[in-house]
Structures are given as structure tokens and as C-alpha cells.
Scaffold this active site. Structure first.
Site, PDB file in Angstrom:
ATOM      1  N   GLY A  83       0.833  -1.192   0.000  1.00 13.62           N
ATOM      2  CA  GLY A  83       0.000   0.000   0.000  1.00 13.62           C
ATOM      3  C   GLY A  83       0.863   1.235   0.000  1.00 13.62           C
ATOM      4  O   GLY A  83       2.084   1.163  -0.161  1.00 13.62           O
ATOM      5  N   GLY A 124       3.008   0.867   3.427  1.00 16.90           N
ATOM      6  CA  GLY A 124       3.892  -0.235   3.756  1.00 16.90           C
ATOM      7  C   GLY A 124       3.761  -1.429   2.834  1.00 16.90           C
ATOM      8  O   GLY A 124       2.950  -1.447   1.915  1.00 16.90           O
ATOM      9  N   LYS A 137       4.625  -6.511   8.533  1.00 20.42           N
ATOM     10  CA  LYS A 137       4.350  -5.288   7.790  1.00 20.42           C
ATOM     11  C   LYS A 137       5.514  -4.327   7.981  1.00 20.42           C
ATOM     12  O   LYS A 137       5.910  -4.025   9.109  1.00 20.42           O
ATOM     13  CB  LYS A 137       3.042  -4.659   8.288  1.00 20.42           C
ATOM     14  CG  LYS A 137       2.432  -3.637   7.356  1.00 20.42           C
ATOM     15  CD  LYS A 137       1.020  -3.310   7.808  1.00 20.42           C
ATOM     16  CE  LYS A 137       0.360  -2.304   6.899  1.00 20.42           C
ATOM     17  NZ  LYS A 137      -1.028  -1.985   7.347  1.00 20.42           N
ATOM     18  N   ASP A 151     -11.811   0.848   5.533  1.00 16.03           N
ATOM     19  CA  ASP A 151     -11.251   0.144   4.377  1.00 16.03           C
ATOM     20  C   ASP A 151     -11.859  -1.250   4.252  1.00 16.03           C
ATOM     21  O   ASP A 151     -11.148  -2.232   4.030  1.00 16.03           O
ATOM     22  CB  ASP A 151      -9.723   0.063   4.508  1.00 16.03           C
ATOM     23  CG  ASP A 151      -9.023  -0.235   3.180  1.00 16.03           C
ATOM     24  OD1 ASP A 151      -9.643   0.010   2.115  1.00 16.03           O
ATOM     25  OD2 ASP A 151      -7.873  -0.689   3.206  1.00 16.03           O
TER      26      ASP A 151
END
Length: 252
Positions: free
Chosen positions: A28, A31, A48, A141
Site C-alpha cells: 500500500g 507499507g 508489515k 477500508d
């Protein structure tokens, strides 16, 4: 010296002396996410990695995601296992939920959902979202890749854009941004309206000719249409998931 950029990890790389990278699974604006094996527990985890440092917004987002995951303790939300910096770059380690998205179920496993099945599945997701909202958090999201099914159980993933409901909205330039990204429970309900549409279209057989609106193409009961219009903010929006859940329960 802190590096401005960090290259993505390759398979086999060992991070923080413990996490062996198996593969990259997502990327994204903030990250890169990997599946890694924790050498101490021999379990797969999600690692991540923040894309770059010296960016206050990105670091704040990582810190907020960690704080939110610590606050949430639910079997259908990934647990945060660890957080650390490598050469000034923040990393998060989370529970790995290996399952199917709705896209996989529909397009690869040929699953279809009639009205009752679609609303029943929506209710399963809403129960998790109710828990999130009850803790003063909005996900922002709830797209198809972030709702996963494993052994018939739904999981809500990726809290990278989540915010506390008391936070102020950042600048949102387009109507779609305001509908999906506003720090309000309505943004999650709007996103789930599109999730529900996706489910309902799984059983739709397109006919030749012009494309029509979902209201013309989908054969829905009056009650289902009313709920969907409110979720998509075409009619008076739902003020809470609780009120939406009551209407969904009446349909199923």
C-alpha cells in the site's frame, strides 16, 4: 544515518533475527506486507514493513494501527504480536489469517449468493464491525480483500486506515473519498453496501443490451432494496450498525 528508503525483503531474508520472509502478499502507500515464519514459534505471521522513514504521517499511521490492534481483542480480528524498528523503519507482526475472499469464492469456487444468503453473510461481517465501532474505532477500508473467510468464519483484516472516532477528518477532496474515508460509522456502512452489492451480483445473469443500474438489474425484495439504498446513502443513511443490523435481521 537513517535510510530514507528500504528495499522490499526477498524470500529467505531474516528480519529482526527472528522472522524469515516467505513471500510478499500486499503493498500500500504506507507499507509492504509479507508472510513470514516466526523461528521462535514456527508459526506463520504477517510482517508489515513501513515504506520509508522521515515521514511523520506514515510513522503515525503505523503507531496508530498498533495501538488499535492492541485495543481490539476479538477472535475474528488479527492479533498484534510484536512491533519494532529495523534501521529506523517501523515493522508490525500480526496473526496470519489464511482464508478466501469473496472474490475467490465467487470467481474460483463458483459460489453464488441469493438475497437471503447475501444478507446472512453481511450480518456475520456486521457483528465484527459492531465490536469495532463499540470500541470507538472506524475501519475505513472494508473492501473485498480485507474481509476473509476461513472454515465458514469471517475475519476483518488490515487496520492501516482505521481511525478513532474522536479524531478529526483529514482533507477529503472527492465525494467518493468522503463516503469511504470520513471518520464516521457511515463510511464503514457505505463500504459494506458495495460488499453486499458484490454478493448479490454473484447470482446475476447479464442480458445483452445497455447496462442498467443495480436497482433495475437485481431482483430484490422491497425491504432489501430499502436497506441497500440507505447503506449506499441514496436514502437517509444509517446512523449506526445497530440500526442496520435490526433491518438486516428482519430480512434473514
Amino acid at each position: 544515518m537513517i535510510h530514507l528508503f528500504q528495499k522490499p525483503y526477498r524470500g529467505g531474508a531474516v528480519v529482526n533475527g527472528r522472522y524469515v520472509i516467505e513471500r510478499q502478499i500486499g503493498e500500500g502507500s504506507y507499507g509492504v506486507a509479507y508472510v513470514a515464519r516466526d523461528e521462535q514459534t514456527n508459526e506463520l505471521v504477517v510482517l508489515k514493513q513501513m515504506k520509508r522513514t522521515k515521514t511523520k504521517k506514515r510513522r503515525a499511521s503505523f503507531e496508530r494501527e498498533a495501538h488499535i490492534l492492541k485495543k481490539l481483542n476479538h477472535p475474528q480480528i488479527p492479533k498484534l504480536y510484536n512491533s519494532f524498528d529495523v534501521r529506523g523503519i517501523p515493522h508490525l507482526v500480526m496473526e496470519y489469517i489464511d482464508g478466501d475472499t469473496i472474490e475467490t469464492l465467487i470467481f474460483q469456487k463458483n459460489k453464488t449468493y441469493d438475497e437471503k444468503e447475501a444478507f446472512s453473510l453481511l450480518a456475520d461481517v456486521l457483528r465484527v464491525v459492531q465490536y469495532i465501532h463499540a470500541h470507538g474505532i472506524v475501519h475505513r477500508d472494508l473492501r473485498i480483500p480485507n474481509i476473509v473467510f476461513r472454515n465458514g468464519v469471517v475475519y476483518v483484516l488490515d487496520f492501516g486506515l482505521a481511525r478513532f472516532l474522536h479524531e478529526k477528518n483529514e482533507r477529503l477532496f472527492t465525494l467518493e473519498q468522503r463516503l469511504r474515508r470520513s471518520i464516521h460509522v457511515k463510511s464503514d456502512i457505505y463500504a459494506l453496501g458495495h460488499f453486499l452489492l458484490f454478493l448479490l451480483y454473484s447470482a446475476y445473469e447479464p442480458k445483452e443490451g445497455e447496462e442498467k443500474s443495480w436497482e433495475e438489474e437485481l431482483s430484490l425484495t422491497k425491504e432489501a432494496r430499502h436497506v441497500l439504498r440507505r447503506m449506499l446513502q441514496l436514502d437517509r443513511p444509517y446512523a449506526s450498525v445497530d440500526s442496520l443490523m435490526r433491518d438486516v435481521s428482519a430480512i434473514i
